[in-house]
Design a protein around this motif. Sequence first.
Motif, PDB file in Angstrom:
ATOM      1  N   UNK A  72      -0.229  -4.609  -5.264  1.00  0.00           N
ATOM      2  CA  UNK A  72      -1.030  -4.740  -3.159  1.00  0.00           C
ATOM      3  C   UNK A  72      -1.544  -3.241  -3.188  1.00  0.00           C
ATOM      4  N   UNK A  73      -2.153  -3.309  -2.368  1.00  0.00           N
ATOM      5  CA  UNK A  73      -3.118  -2.100  -0.814  1.00  0.00           C
ATOM      6  C   UNK A  73      -2.405  -2.573  -0.031  1.00  0.00           C
ATOM      7  N   UNK A  74      -1.357  -1.309   0.906  1.00  0.00           N
ATOM      8  CA  UNK A  74      -1.541  -1.388   2.023  1.00  0.00           C
ATOM      9  C   UNK A  74      -1.805  -0.464   2.992  1.00  0.00           C
ATOM     10  N   UNK A  75      -2.736  -1.037   3.534  1.00  0.00           N
ATOM     11  CA  UNK A  75      -3.286   0.280   4.565  1.00  0.00           C
ATOM     12  C   UNK A  75      -3.888  -0.001   5.693  1.00  0.00           C
ATOM     13  N   UNK A  76      -4.384   1.118   6.375  1.00  0.00           N
ATOM     14  CA  UNK A  76      -4.420   1.200   8.277  1.00  0.00           C
ATOM     15  C   UNK A  76      -5.630   2.511   8.374  1.00  0.00           C
ATOM     16  N   UNK A  80      -7.326   1.635  13.218  1.00  0.00           N
ATOM     17  CA  UNK A  80      -6.249   0.793  14.003  1.00  0.00           C
ATOM     18  C   UNK A  80      -5.824  -0.705  12.932  1.00  0.00           C
ATOM     19  N   UNK A  81      -6.673  -1.627  11.878  1.00  0.00           N
ATOM     20  CA  UNK A  81      -6.603  -2.202  11.661  1.00  0.00           C
ATOM     21  C   UNK A  81      -5.279  -2.292  10.787  1.00  0.00           C
ATOM     22  N   UNK A  82      -4.411  -2.950  10.500  1.00  0.00           N
ATOM     23  CA  UNK A  82      -3.307  -3.369   9.270  1.00  0.00           C
ATOM     24  C   UNK A  82      -3.570  -4.463   8.335  1.00  0.00           C
ATOM     25  N   UNK A  83      -4.137  -3.843   7.049  1.00  0.00           N
ATOM     26  CA  UNK A  83      -4.012  -4.641   5.689  1.00  0.00           C
ATOM     27  C   UNK A  83      -3.098  -4.467   4.762  1.00  0.00           C
ATOM     28  N   UNK A  84      -2.177  -5.865   4.067  1.00  0.00           N
ATOM     29  CA  UNK A  84      -2.217  -5.718   2.889  1.00  0.00           C
ATOM     30  C   UNK A  84      -2.736  -6.498   1.962  1.00  0.00           C
ATOM     31  N   UNK A  85      -3.508  -5.944   0.301  1.00  0.00           N
ATOM     32  CA  UNK A  85      -4.275  -6.955  -0.406  1.00  0.00           C
ATOM     33  C   UNK A  85      -3.145  -6.849  -1.297  1.00  0.00           C
ATOM     34  N   UNK A  86      -3.851  -8.108  -2.057  1.00  0.00           N
ATOM     35  CA  UNK A  86      -3.000  -8.211  -3.285  1.00  0.00           C
ATOM     36  C   UNK A  86      -3.606  -8.681  -4.618  1.00  0.00           C
ATOM     37  N   UNK A 112      -8.112  -9.135 -10.254  1.00  0.00           N
ATOM     38  CA  UNK A 112      -8.604 -10.038  -9.484  1.00  0.00           C
ATOM     39  C   UNK A 112      -8.182 -10.256  -8.026  1.00  0.00           C
ATOM     40  N   UNK A 113      -8.368 -10.665  -7.123  1.00  0.00           N
ATOM     41  CA  UNK A 113      -7.834 -11.191  -5.006  1.00  0.00           C
ATOM     42  C   UNK A 113      -7.384 -11.596  -5.581  1.00  0.00           C
ATOM     43  N   UNK A 114      -6.590 -11.712  -4.748  1.00  0.00           N
ATOM     44  CA  UNK A 114      -4.949 -13.098  -4.435  1.00  0.00           C
ATOM     45  C   UNK A 114      -5.731 -13.030  -2.845  1.00  0.00           C
ATOM     46  N   UNK A 115      -5.415 -12.606  -2.402  1.00  0.00           N
ATOM     47  CA  UNK A 115      -5.251 -12.726  -1.157  1.00  0.00           C
ATOM     48  C   UNK A 115      -5.517 -11.198  -0.304  1.00  0.00           C
ATOM     49  N   UNK A 116      -5.483 -11.899   1.108  1.00  0.00           N
ATOM     50  CA  UNK A 116      -5.282 -10.424   1.901  1.00  0.00           C
ATOM     51  C   UNK A 116      -4.483 -10.699   3.630  1.00  0.00           C
ATOM     52  N   UNK A 117      -3.558 -10.195   4.333  1.00  0.00           N
ATOM     53  CA  UNK A 117      -3.276 -10.324   5.634  1.00  0.00           C
ATOM     54  C   UNK A 117      -3.567  -9.082   6.380  1.00  0.00           C
ATOM     55  N   UNK A 118      -3.311  -9.781   7.329  1.00  0.00           N
ATOM     56  CA  UNK A 118      -3.684  -8.925   8.447  1.00  0.00           C
ATOM     57  C   UNK A 118      -2.821  -8.556   9.407  1.00  0.00           C
ATOM     58  N   UNK A 119      -1.761  -7.666   9.637  1.00  0.00           N
ATOM     59  CA  UNK A 119      -1.287  -7.685  11.045  1.00  0.00           C
ATOM     60  C   UNK A 119      -1.502  -6.968  12.373  1.00  0.00           C
ATOM     61  N   UNK A 120      -1.235  -6.866  13.271  1.00  0.00           N
ATOM     62  CA  UNK A 120      -1.348  -6.313  14.514  1.00  0.00           C
ATOM     63  C   UNK A 120      -0.804  -4.680  14.261  1.00  0.00           C
ATOM     64  N   UNK A 121      -0.557  -3.793  13.445  1.00  0.00           N
ATOM     65  CA  UNK A 121      -0.796  -2.184  13.705  1.00  0.00           C
ATOM     66  C   UNK A 121       0.121  -1.768  12.298  1.00  0.00           C
ATOM     67  N   UNK A 122       0.543  -0.496  12.281  1.00  0.00           N
ATOM     68  CA  UNK A 122       1.365   0.213  11.246  1.00  0.00           C
ATOM     69  C   UNK A 122       2.451  -0.310  10.988  1.00  0.00           C
ATOM     70  N   UNK A 123       3.798  -1.124  11.918  1.00  0.00           N
ATOM     71  CA  UNK A 123       4.551  -1.086  12.257  1.00  0.00           C
ATOM     72  C   UNK A 123       4.761  -2.584  11.715  1.00  0.00           C
ATOM     73  N   UNK A 124       4.498  -3.545  12.318  1.00  0.00           N
ATOM     74  CA  UNK A 124       4.168  -4.901  11.880  1.00  0.00           C
ATOM     75  C   UNK A 124       4.022  -5.192  10.462  1.00  0.00           C
ATOM     76  N   UNK A 125       3.017  -4.129  10.763  1.00  0.00           N
ATOM     77  CA  UNK A 125       2.678  -4.428   8.997  1.00  0.00           C
ATOM     78  C   UNK A 125       3.975  -3.815   7.712  1.00  0.00           C
TER      79      UNK A 125
END
Length: 166
Positions: A72-76, A80-86, A112-125
């Motif tokens: 996985x890759x988690x980034x802001x 300021x968009x916070x995302x986790x990609x699996x 193979x891309x599994x999914x993406x999750x978006x969050x409100x900010x870094x701490x929520x991520x």
Amino acid sequence: MTTEATQDAPTDAQPRPAVAGQVERSVRPSPADALLRTMDRAGWALDWVDMDLTGAAPKLEIRASRYDGLWLRAYVDELGRATVERFHRERHLGMRGNEKGRRPLVQLVDDHFIGRQRYEGGRALMRGLCAYLTDNALHPIGLADMRSAWAALMNAPARIAGPNVR
């Protein structure tokens, strides 16, 4: 014995330590070491961490992987968009399709891309990431343990290059 040798010899009043430096009795691991151990216990390996959630504009990039190919890759990003990609990585021997004629077998990597999750900010991520890492751990680990390991690292800017970085 000469008088010079007796002057250099340690006396009972001057004890010398067994090692060159003083040994601290209460050794605590650094937050990065504690995080790496917690992630390892759960079956995850940190490839890299670049985190600064203390400033006005949060900066975060994390890459973690498991031996079975899940990563996985988690980034802001800059906005300021916070995302986790699996992803799931498959490795196999094969022939490259862009070459003609006789060619050797080489190791091919398919992500193979599994999914993406978006969050409100870094701490929520980070809250969502801790829950995901705990839920998908290869070995059971408590959510409180995972959160406390990451919380210790979030208090100051941190940069970790894990063992999988080449």
